[in-house]
Design a protein around this motif. Structure first.
Motif, short mmCIF file in Angstrom:
data_model
loop_
_atom_site.label_atom_id
_atom_site.label_comp_id
_atom_site.label_asym_id
_atom_site.label_seq_id
_atom_site.Cartn_x
_atom_site.Cartn_y
_atom_site.Cartn_z
N TYR A 175 0.84 -1.21 0.00
CA TYR A 175 0.00 0.00 0.00
C TYR A 175 0.87 1.25 0.00
O TYR A 175 0.66 2.19 -0.78
N TYR A 176 1.91 1.28 0.87
CA TYR A 176 2.77 2.48 0.94
C TYR A 176 3.57 2.69 -0.34
O TYR A 176 4.05 3.79 -0.60
N GLU A 180 -2.97 -0.79 -5.03
CA GLU A 180 -4.36 -0.71 -4.54
C GLU A 180 -4.64 -2.04 -3.85
O GLU A 180 -4.74 -3.07 -4.50
N ARG A 205 -5.61 1.81 8.71
CA ARG A 205 -5.68 1.93 7.23
C ARG A 205 -7.00 1.32 6.72
O ARG A 205 -7.60 1.82 5.78
N GLU A 208 -9.98 3.75 7.71
CA GLU A 208 -10.07 4.96 6.88
C GLU A 208 -10.32 4.62 5.41
O GLU A 208 -10.51 5.52 4.58
N SER A 210 -8.22 3.22 3.25
CA SER A 210 -7.04 3.21 2.36
C SER A 210 -6.77 1.79 1.88
O SER A 210 -6.32 1.57 0.76
#
Ligand SMILES: Cc1cc2nc3c(=O)[nH]c(=O)nc-3n(C[C@H](O)[C@H](O)[C@H](O)COP(=O)(O)OP(=O)(O)OC[C@H]3O[C@@H](n4cnc5c(N)ncnc54)[C@H](O)[C@@H]3O)c2cc1C
Length: 324
Positions: A175-176, A180, A205, A208, A210
């Motif tokens: 992710y970082y 996706e 994460r 939220e 993400s």
């Protein structure tokens, strides 16, 4: 020559056994199918251990790391230094394929010839055999059971299967780096024993949005550009480039068969052994390290199996002195 002891596996615990054999003045050899500490070498490139470095020490060699939890790279250097400072006899790139009795001894057939020993320690770990999803499409090249680096997943739609340490590390790292990420988790929450500094991060994460997570869900089919999920809300089909199946690993039971090691018939499938001495029903053959827990791979670690080396060598030496 006939060795007093042949150790199968050049991981931390195989090395610890070699150190104890050396201390006892026995002739020994470690046979390792890959590189030194092959499993650790194949761990994710940026992985950090959950143990502090002092709990990974063997042979009294201090493990100095930059932080309290060492990295894979630091561990590789540490175990190389242990081998060097003890002058351990480790034969790399030598895979043990079969074992049979040869009188009172054992004959090990390897990819590089035969070896004979009076005693054998099997310390082969569990990192070679992934637990499969057993779903259609698992054989596709985009499905990975081992993860090393986030770079291949930049800008890709990645499904991470699992909710334990490896899955959470992989989900966050990709992710970082701009993937996706969707997690598919059989249970209703992230595994409670995930590293304490990782768990809040992954949960936040997910909260939220993400990282998307499907709880109480599983993959039922993998297609070249999508995956099919079974979720509490019914079937979902999502676009997908890669599936990273971080669903754990298990000991190599085919190898146990080739070695003639009997397995318990309960659900743990442990190699049968006396818990006091770690000797198997084959006289003079011992099991050591994480394989001793069979399928319960989160029960034993380096930190609580380092002691196997002393237990085994003490038993081996006392038995020898009784029979001498
Ligand atoms: C991602 C990850 C993180 C972990 N983090 C920690 C941690 O922080 N702290 C901790 O204590 N534990 C940790 N563990 C668990 C465990 O401690 C390690 O798996 C550790 O490497 C186990 O040591 P071992 O010597 O028993 O087995 P391994 O290190 O797996 O060594 C077994 C060796 O046997 C070799 N081998 C296998 N088959 C053959 C054959 N037929 N012939 C010759 N050689 C063979 C393998 O190549 C390997 O080198 C972690 C595990 C994983 C997967």
């Amino acid at each position: 020559m006939t060795y007093d002891l042949i150790i199968i596996g050049g991981g931390p615990i195989g090395m610890a056994c070699a150190i104890e054999a050396k201390k006892a003045g026995l002739s020994y050899i470690v046979l390792e199918k890959g590189v030194l500490v092959n499993s650790i070498y194949n761990f994710p490139t940026n992985m950090t251990f959950f143990s502090t470095s002092n709990l990974l020490e063997i042979g009294g060699v201090p493990f100095i790391a930059h932080n309290d939890k060492p990295t894979r790279r630091e561990a590789l250097e540490y175990f190389r230094r242990v081998q060097e400072s003890w002058g351990l006899r480790i034969q790399l790139y030598t895979e043990v394929l079969r074992m049979k009795r040869s009188g009172a001894n054992y004959l090990l057939h390897t990819s590089k010839g035969d070896y004979e020993g009076r005693h054998v320690v099997v310390a082969t770990g569990f990192y070679d055999t992934p637990r499969l999803l057993n779903v259609p499409g698992e054989e596709l090249k985009k499905v990975k059971h081992f993860y090393d680096d986030p770079h291949p997943y930049v800008d890709q739609k990645v499904v991470v299967v699992g909710a334990a340490n490896s899955a959470c590390d992989v989900a966050l790292e990709t992710y970082y780096k701009g993937a996706e990420v969707t997690m598919v988790i059989r249970e209703q929450e992230i595994y409670p024993k995930v590293k304490y500094w990782i768990r809040p991060n992954i949960e936040n994460r997910i909260k939220e949005g993400s990282i998307k997570a499907y709880f109480n869900s599983r993959i039922v089919e993998i297609r070249p550009s999508e995956v099919v999920l079974d979720t509490p809300e019914g079937e979902r089909i999502i676009a997908n480039d890669f599936v990273l199946a971080m669903t754990g690993y298990m000991p190599n039971y085919k190898l146990f068969e080739q070695l003639g090691l009997p397995i318990s018939d309960d659900e743990d499938k442990t190699p049968l052994h006396n818990p006091e001495t770690l000797e198997t029903p084959l006289p003079g053959v011992y099991v050591a390290g994480v394989i001793n827990a069979g399928l319960q791979t989160s029960k034993l670690f380096i930190e609580n199996t380092r002691v196997h080396a002393q237990i085994i060598l003490a038993h081996m030496v006392s038995k020898d002195s009784v029979s001498a």
